[in-house]
Structures are given as structure tokens and as C-alpha cells.
Design a protein around this motif. Structure first.
Motif, mmCIF file in Angstrom:
data_model
loop_
_atom_site.group_PDB
_atom_site.id
_atom_site.type_symbol
_atom_site.label_atom_id
_atom_site.label_comp_id
_atom_site.label_asym_id
_atom_site.label_seq_id
_atom_site.Cartn_x
_atom_site.Cartn_y
_atom_site.Cartn_z
ATOM 1 N N GLN A 1 107.040 4.904 28.080
ATOM 2 C CA GLN A 1 105.341 4.453 27.722
ATOM 3 C C GLN A 1 104.605 4.471 27.228
ATOM 4 O OE1 GLN A 1 102.540 5.580 30.775
ATOM 5 N NE2 GLN A 1 101.495 5.887 29.771
ATOM 6 N N VAL A 2 104.279 3.555 26.039
ATOM 7 C CA VAL A 2 103.345 4.266 24.500
ATOM 8 C C VAL A 2 101.902 4.086 24.584
ATOM 9 C CG1 VAL A 2 105.893 2.953 23.312
ATOM 10 C CG2 VAL A 2 103.613 1.616 23.950
ATOM 11 N N ASN A 3 101.502 4.991 23.419
ATOM 12 C CA ASN A 3 100.171 4.875 23.821
ATOM 13 C C ASN A 3 99.592 4.230 23.169
ATOM 14 O OD1 ASN A 3 100.250 7.346 24.794
ATOM 15 N ND2 ASN A 3 100.718 8.529 23.255
ATOM 16 N N ASP A 4 100.259 2.875 22.734
ATOM 17 C CA ASP A 4 99.941 1.738 21.686
ATOM 18 C C ASP A 4 100.566 0.855 21.787
ATOM 19 O OD1 ASP A 4 98.484 -0.553 20.426
ATOM 20 O OD2 ASP A 4 98.123 0.841 18.250
ATOM 21 N N PHE A 5 100.945 -0.267 22.909
ATOM 22 C CA PHE A 5 101.396 -1.692 22.718
ATOM 23 C C PHE A 5 100.966 -2.594 22.089
ATOM 24 C CE2 PHE A 5 102.930 -4.689 25.254
ATOM 25 C CZ PHE A 5 103.981 -5.185 25.571
ATOM 26 N N ALA A 6 100.173 -3.163 21.302
ATOM 27 C CA ALA A 6 99.724 -4.159 20.768
ATOM 28 C C ALA A 6 100.959 -2.805 18.540
ATOM 29 C CB ALA A 6 98.765 -4.800 20.141
ATOM 30 N N ALA A 7 100.585 -2.049 18.139
ATOM 31 C CA ALA A 7 101.771 -1.472 17.265
ATOM 32 C C ALA A 7 102.811 -1.477 17.349
ATOM 33 C CB ALA A 7 101.086 0.175 17.202
ATOM 34 N N ALA A 8 102.977 -1.025 18.662
ATOM 35 C CA ALA A 8 104.337 -1.274 18.959
ATOM 36 C C ALA A 8 105.667 -2.735 19.054
ATOM 37 C CB ALA A 8 105.585 -0.444 20.719
ATOM 38 N N LEU A 9 104.780 -3.961 19.825
ATOM 39 C CA LEU A 9 104.417 -4.904 19.385
ATOM 40 C C LEU A 9 104.766 -5.027 17.859
ATOM 41 C CD1 LEU A 9 102.853 -7.150 22.211
ATOM 42 C CD2 LEU A 9 105.270 -6.059 21.631
ATOM 43 N N VAL A 10 104.203 -5.223 16.714
ATOM 44 C CA VAL A 10 104.080 -4.531 15.194
ATOM 45 C C VAL A 10 105.967 -4.175 15.167
ATOM 46 C CG1 VAL A 10 103.358 -4.338 13.070
ATOM 47 C CG2 VAL A 10 102.001 -5.283 15.200
ATOM 48 N N ARG A 11 105.902 -3.005 15.326
ATOM 49 C CA ARG A 11 107.169 -2.326 14.822
ATOM 50 C C ARG A 11 108.229 -3.305 15.257
ATOM 51 N NH1 ARG A 11 104.535 1.428 16.903
ATOM 52 N NH2 ARG A 11 105.668 2.322 19.067
ATOM 53 N N ILE A 12 108.208 -3.911 16.660
ATOM 54 C CA ILE A 12 109.175 -4.282 16.621
ATOM 55 C C ILE A 12 109.682 -6.323 16.063
ATOM 56 C CG2 ILE A 12 110.467 -5.496 18.811
ATOM 57 C CD1 ILE A 12 108.874 -4.037 20.823
ATOM 58 N N ALA A 13 108.509 -6.264 15.387
ATOM 59 C CA ALA A 13 108.527 -7.234 14.706
ATOM 60 C C ALA A 13 109.237 -7.533 13.236
ATOM 61 C CB ALA A 13 107.347 -8.175 14.908
ATOM 62 N N ALA A 14 108.982 -5.941 12.928
ATOM 63 C CA ALA A 14 109.402 -5.489 11.696
ATOM 64 C C ALA A 14 110.521 -5.243 11.812
ATOM 65 C CB ALA A 14 108.071 -4.533 11.460
ATOM 66 N N LEU A 15 111.130 -5.356 12.821
ATOM 67 C CA LEU A 15 112.408 -4.522 13.016
ATOM 68 C C LEU A 15 112.739 -5.910 14.160
ATOM 69 C CD1 LEU A 15 112.073 -1.030 14.481
ATOM 70 C CD2 LEU A 15 113.062 -1.213 11.651
ATOM 71 N N HIS A 16 112.807 -6.881 13.537
ATOM 72 C CA HIS A 16 113.215 -7.766 14.277
ATOM 73 C C HIS A 16 114.216 -7.582 15.136
ATOM 74 C CE1 HIS A 16 112.180 -9.672 10.246
ATOM 75 N NE2 HIS A 16 112.399 -9.016 9.733
ATOM 76 N N ILE A 17 113.960 -7.027 15.797
ATOM 77 C CA ILE A 17 114.311 -6.564 17.059
ATOM 78 C C ILE A 17 114.796 -8.290 18.133
ATOM 79 C CG2 ILE A 17 114.301 -5.077 19.272
ATOM 80 C CD1 ILE A 17 113.339 -2.840 17.933
ATOM 81 N N LYS A 18 116.105 -8.008 18.760
ATOM 82 C CA LYS A 18 115.964 -8.824 19.780
ATOM 83 C C LYS A 18 115.015 -8.918 20.947
ATOM 84 C CE LYS A 18 118.835 -12.414 22.118
ATOM 85 N NZ LYS A 18 120.373 -12.304 23.207
ATOM 86 N N VAL A 19 114.296 -9.594 21.037
ATOM 87 C CA VAL A 19 113.329 -9.098 22.709
ATOM 88 C C VAL A 19 114.205 -10.016 24.004
ATOM 89 C CG1 VAL A 19 111.058 -9.683 23.609
ATOM 90 C CG2 VAL A 19 111.302 -8.709 21.489
ATOM 91 N N LEU A 20 114.797 -9.104 24.879
ATOM 92 C CA LEU A 20 114.967 -9.439 26.023
ATOM 93 C C LEU A 20 114.759 -10.881 27.117
ATOM 94 C CD1 LEU A 20 118.087 -6.909 27.057
ATOM 95 C CD2 LEU A 20 118.159 -8.817 25.771
ATOM 96 N N GLN A 21 113.143 -10.247 26.735
ATOM 97 C CA GLN A 21 111.821 -10.314 27.475
ATOM 98 C C GLN A 21 110.566 -10.211 27.540
ATOM 99 O OE1 GLN A 21 112.240 -9.654 31.842
ATOM 100 N NE2 GLN A 21 111.063 -11.006 32.734
ATOM 101 N N GLY A 22 110.030 -10.827 27.219
ATOM 102 C CA GLY A 22 108.500 -10.349 26.752
ATOM 103 C C GLY A 22 107.815 -10.253 25.754
ATOM 104 N N PRO A 23 107.061 -10.010 25.527
ATOM 105 C CA PRO A 23 105.724 -9.147 25.983
ATOM 106 C C PRO A 23 105.145 -10.526 27.397
ATOM 107 C CG PRO A 23 104.594 -9.568 24.209
ATOM 108 C CD PRO A 23 105.870 -10.301 24.064
ATOM 109 N N LEU A 24 104.815 -9.282 28.583
ATOM 110 C CA LEU A 24 104.496 -9.735 29.466
ATOM 111 C C LEU A 24 103.360 -9.071 30.240
ATOM 112 C CD1 LEU A 24 106.452 -8.452 32.414
ATOM 113 C CD2 LEU A 24 108.284 -10.085 30.972
ATOM 114 N N LEU A 25 102.736 -8.843 31.315
ATOM 115 C CA LEU A 25 101.767 -8.540 31.500
ATOM 116 C C LEU A 25 102.662 -8.258 33.204
ATOM 117 C CD1 LEU A 25 99.266 -10.396 31.757
ATOM 118 C CD2 LEU A 25 99.805 -8.705 30.799
ATOM 119 N N ASN A 26 102.751 -6.722 34.013
ATOM 120 C CA ASN A 26 104.022 -6.711 35.348
ATOM 121 C C ASN A 26 102.412 -6.344 35.775
ATOM 122 O OD1 ASN A 26 104.351 -5.148 37.198
ATOM 123 N ND2 ASN A 26 106.411 -3.907 35.936
#
Length: 128
Positions: A76-101
Motif C-alpha cells: 500500500q503506497v501513500n501517493d499512488f500518482a507518485a508511484a505511477l510516475v516512478r514506474i514510468a521513469a523506471l520503464h517497468i512492464k505493467v502486467l495490469q492497471g492502473p485500475l480501480l478495484n
């Protein structure tokens, strides 16, 4: 009680850096065979252990191709939007999402780490 998950990895130093960049955490131990990753308050959130180091009988078998079958590393992360920025900067392959659960009432994104473990980053419960 606080969980302290430990996973076996091929390269402790590289995996430590990957998780530090992804989660915004820091090294709490350091080393080529074992690492503790901690949050900003110094609480351990994840342990990394080199395959074969110290010959732990119950750590697992490196020759098994699937890592963590039936297990997810869920953070669980405190800042989901910031986590998405880090994922994009690291060029991490996303399996699914971001999505609303809607059941959990949060956003989440599913990733694969360098050793093949499935990692989920989830926003705060009730954020939408």
C-alpha cells in the motif's frame, strides 16, 4: 505484529536498488547476500536474500522457474500518482492497471520484478 516478507533473488544489490526506486524506500542493511528495505520511519518492509547464500534449507529451489506461485508482494503506497510516475521513469512492464478495484475501494497496478515475482502497488483504502 508486523509482517517482514523475505524473497530470494539473483542479485541482492540490483533488486535492492529496483525496490528502493519503485517504493521510495531505503536500504536498512546493505550487502550482496542479504538486504533489509525500510520505510521512512525505519520499519522493515521487505527482506532480500541471495539464492544459496548461507544454505538456508527452506528458502526454496532456484531451479524452479516460477517465483512466488500463489504469492503476491502487495504494497500500500501513500501517493499512488507518485508511484505511477516512478514506474514510468523506471520503464517497468505493467502486467495490469492502473485500475480501480471497487471491492477494495482503491487503485492498484500489477508489475513483475526482475526475479519474476508479481508486485502490486495499491493506493489508500477508500480513496475513491
Amino acid at each position: 505484529m508486523q509482517p517482514q516478507p523475505l524473497i530470494a533473488v539473483a542479485d541482492v544489490i540490483a533488486s535492492s536498488l529496483w525496490y528502493q526506486q519503485l517504493l521510495g524506500c531505503k536500504s536498512g542493511h546493505g550487502g550482496a547476500e542479504y538486504e533489509q528495505l525500510v520505510d521512512s520511519k525505519g520499519h522493515m518492509i521487505l527482506q532480500l536474500h541471495a539464492w544459496g547464500a548461507h544454505h538456508h534449507k527452506y528458502l526454496g529451489d532456484r531451479s524452479v522457474a516460477e517465483r512466488g506461485n500463489g504469492m503476491l508482494l502487495w504494497f500500500q503506497v501513500n501517493d499512488f500518482a507518485a508511484a505511477l510516475v516512478r514506474i514510468a521513469a523506471l520503464h517497468i512492464k505493467v502486467l495490469q492497471g492502473p485500475l480501480l478495484n471497487r471491492n477494495a475501494q482503491h487503485r492498484e497496478v500489477w508489475l513483475r520484478d526482475p526475479d519474476g515475482y508479481t508486485v502490486v502497488l495499491a493506493g489508500q483504502h477508500g480513496e475513491f
